[in-house]
Design a protein around this motif. Structure first.
Motif, PDB file in Angstrom:
ATOM      1  N   ARG A  67       0.750  -1.125  -0.080  1.00  0.00           N
ATOM      2  CA  ARG A  67      -0.290   0.126  -0.084  1.00  0.00           C
ATOM      3  C   ARG A  67       0.848   1.311   0.198  1.00  0.00           C
ATOM      4  O   ARG A  67       0.190   2.347  -0.436  1.00  0.00           O
ATOM      5  N   SER A  68       2.088   1.341   0.410  1.00  0.00           N
ATOM      6  CA  SER A  68       2.954   2.437   0.626  1.00  0.00           C
ATOM      7  C   SER A  68       3.676   2.752  -0.931  1.00  0.00           C
ATOM      8  O   SER A  68       4.264   3.650  -0.892  1.00  0.00           O
ATOM      9  N   GLN A  69       3.612   1.853  -1.654  1.00  0.00           N
ATOM     10  CA  GLN A  69       4.410   1.706  -3.080  1.00  0.00           C
ATOM     11  C   GLN A  69       3.374   2.542  -4.046  1.00  0.00           C
ATOM     12  O   GLN A  69       2.104   2.694  -3.810  1.00  0.00           O
ATOM     13  N   SER A  70       4.015   3.162  -5.153  1.00  0.00           N
ATOM     14  CA  SER A  70       3.338   3.909  -5.998  1.00  0.00           C
ATOM     15  C   SER A  70       2.433   2.855  -6.670  1.00  0.00           C
ATOM     16  O   SER A  70       2.960   1.752  -7.206  1.00  0.00           O
ATOM     17  N   PHE A  71       1.441   3.387  -7.401  1.00  0.00           N
ATOM     18  CA  PHE A  71       0.406   2.391  -8.237  1.00  0.00           C
ATOM     19  C   PHE A  71       1.134   1.815  -9.422  1.00  0.00           C
ATOM     20  O   PHE A  71       0.963   0.828  -9.896  1.00  0.00           O
ATOM     21  N   ALA A  72       2.032   2.774 -10.036  1.00  0.00           N
ATOM     22  CA  ALA A  72       2.674   2.159 -11.002  1.00  0.00           C
ATOM     23  C   ALA A  72       3.781   1.237 -10.897  1.00  0.00           C
ATOM     24  O   ALA A  72       4.170   0.387 -12.005  1.00  0.00           O
ATOM     25  N   ASP A  73       4.309   1.182  -9.453  1.00  0.00           N
ATOM     26  CA  ASP A  73       5.281   0.308  -9.228  1.00  0.00           C
ATOM     27  C   ASP A  73       4.623  -1.182  -8.876  1.00  0.00           C
ATOM     28  O   ASP A  73       5.467  -2.432  -8.706  1.00  0.00           O
ATOM     29  N   LEU A  74       3.347  -1.183  -8.699  1.00  0.00           N
ATOM     30  CA  LEU A  74       2.955  -2.450  -8.245  1.00  0.00           C
ATOM     31  C   LEU A  74       2.976  -3.773  -9.026  1.00  0.00           C
ATOM     32  O   LEU A  74       3.351  -4.901  -8.883  1.00  0.00           O
ATOM     33  N   PRO A  75       3.053  -3.711 -10.457  1.00  0.00           N
ATOM     34  CA  PRO A  75       3.389  -4.978 -11.256  1.00  0.00           C
ATOM     35  C   PRO A  75       4.709  -5.504 -11.086  1.00  0.00           C
ATOM     36  O   PRO A  75       4.844  -6.695 -11.167  1.00  0.00           O
ATOM     37  N   GLY A  76       5.605  -4.562 -10.661  1.00  0.00           N
ATOM     38  CA  GLY A  76       6.964  -5.115 -10.456  1.00  0.00           C
ATOM     39  C   GLY A  76       7.233  -5.891  -8.952  1.00  0.00           C
ATOM     40  O   GLY A  76       8.330  -6.464  -8.935  1.00  0.00           O
ATOM     41  N   LEU A  77       6.334  -5.923  -8.317  1.00  0.00           N
ATOM     42  CA  LEU A  77       6.214  -6.464  -7.201  1.00  0.00           C
ATOM     43  C   LEU A  77       6.009  -7.992  -7.151  1.00  0.00           C
ATOM     44  O   LEU A  77       6.025  -8.917  -6.414  1.00  0.00           O
ATOM     45  N   ASN A  78       5.476  -8.429  -8.246  1.00  0.00           N
ATOM     46  CA  ASN A  78       4.941  -9.783  -8.898  1.00  0.00           C
ATOM     47  C   ASN A  78       6.248 -10.632  -8.471  1.00  0.00           C
ATOM     48  O   ASN A  78       7.325 -10.498  -9.115  1.00  0.00           O
ATOM     49  N   GLY A  79       6.003 -11.730  -7.600  1.00  0.00           N
ATOM     50  CA  GLY A  79       7.091 -12.553  -7.482  1.00  0.00           C
ATOM     51  C   GLY A  79       8.171 -12.188  -6.552  1.00  0.00           C
ATOM     52  O   GLY A  79       9.035 -13.084  -6.256  1.00  0.00           O
ATOM     53  N   ARG A  80       7.952 -11.177  -5.924  1.00  0.00           N
ATOM     54  CA  ARG A  80       9.114 -10.788  -4.791  1.00  0.00           C
ATOM     55  C   ARG A  80       8.833 -11.513  -3.790  1.00  0.00           C
ATOM     56  O   ARG A  80       7.717 -11.733  -3.184  1.00  0.00           O
ATOM     57  N   GLY A  81       9.923 -11.972  -2.934  1.00  0.00           N
ATOM     58  CA  GLY A  81       9.827 -12.790  -1.891  1.00  0.00           C
ATOM     59  C   GLY A  81       9.931 -11.752  -0.561  1.00  0.00           C
ATOM     60  O   GLY A  81      10.482 -10.708  -0.834  1.00  0.00           O
ATOM     61  N   PHE A  82       9.449 -12.297   0.608  1.00  0.00           N
ATOM     62  CA  PHE A  82       9.758 -11.587   1.781  1.00  0.00           C
ATOM     63  C   PHE A  82       9.851 -12.591   2.981  1.00  0.00           C
ATOM     64  O   PHE A  82       9.541 -13.703   2.828  1.00  0.00           O
ATOM     65  N   ASP A  83      10.728 -12.076   4.004  1.00  0.00           N
ATOM     66  CA  ASP A  83      11.081 -13.077   5.111  1.00  0.00           C
ATOM     67  C   ASP A  83       9.866 -12.944   6.187  1.00  0.00           C
ATOM     68  O   ASP A  83       9.168 -12.107   5.974  1.00  0.00           O
ATOM     69  N   VAL A  84       9.679 -13.890   6.969  1.00  0.00           N
ATOM     70  CA  VAL A  84       8.689 -13.833   8.278  1.00  0.00           C
ATOM     71  C   VAL A  84       9.900 -13.850   9.432  1.00  0.00           C
ATOM     72  O   VAL A  84      10.549 -14.799   9.672  1.00  0.00           O
ATOM     73  N   LEU A  85       9.586 -12.588   9.882  1.00  0.00           N
ATOM     74  CA  LEU A  85      10.280 -12.398  11.347  1.00  0.00           C
ATOM     75  C   LEU A  85       9.814 -13.738  12.402  1.00  0.00           C
ATOM     76  O   LEU A  85       8.703 -13.623  12.469  1.00  0.00           O
TER      77      LEU A  85
END
Length: 151
Positions: A67-85
């Motif tokens: 939600r904090s990303q710009s709308f235009a950058d959303l497609p670039g987030l596809n497939g991005r991994g994240f860790d679980v703290l």
């Protein structure tokens, strides 16, 4: 020959027999096994619940980050991994499933739901797949994101 007095017979026959002791021992062993089995199962459920809460918190945090990303950058987030703290806030709270490409249990998926008249609606999914106390587990949260333009 003299017959023993009734009181003397009762005194010799007082106490517990070997069969009574064996039956009581079997009952105690079965009860102890039931208590130990419940304790082990309860611990497994507590651990699984803790893992689920870690995954849920990570998914919510990842979606808030989207939600904090710009709308235009959303497609670039596809497939991005994240860790679980972990519970202490350190990395590696959950172990990713075997064969995970980036070694992180979380992944963002962004897909176009609808594109009409120049407006795009995205479905963003935060997915966590991990190996835990109950084997391979999955948790996912989804949200819809549209361009918020104010007049």
């Amino acid at each position: 020959m003299q017959t023993p007095a009734p009181a003397a017979v009762r005194q010799r026959e007082s106490g517990t027999s070997l069969i009574e002791v064996l039956v009581a021992t079997v009952i105690l062993v079965v009860a102890a096994l039931a208590v130990v089995s419940m304790a082990v199962r309860s611990n497994k459920l507590r651990t699984a619940n803790h893992e689920t809460m870690l995954a849920l918190t990570a998914c919510r945090s990842a979606l808030e980050g989207v939600r904090s990303q710009s709308f235009a950058d959303l497609p670039g987030l596809n497939g991005r991994g994240f860790d679980v703290l972990g519970s202490t806030g350190g990395p590696g709270g959950l172990r990713p499933v075997e064969g995970d490409a980036d070694g992180l249990p979380g992944e963002l998926r962004v897909a176009v739901v609808d594109a009409l008249a120049g407006e795009t609606l995205y479905r963003v999914t935060a997915l966590v797949q991990w190996l835990g106390s109950e084997g391979a587990r999955t948790l996912q949260l989804e949200t819809m994101v549209a361009n918020r333009s104010f007049p």
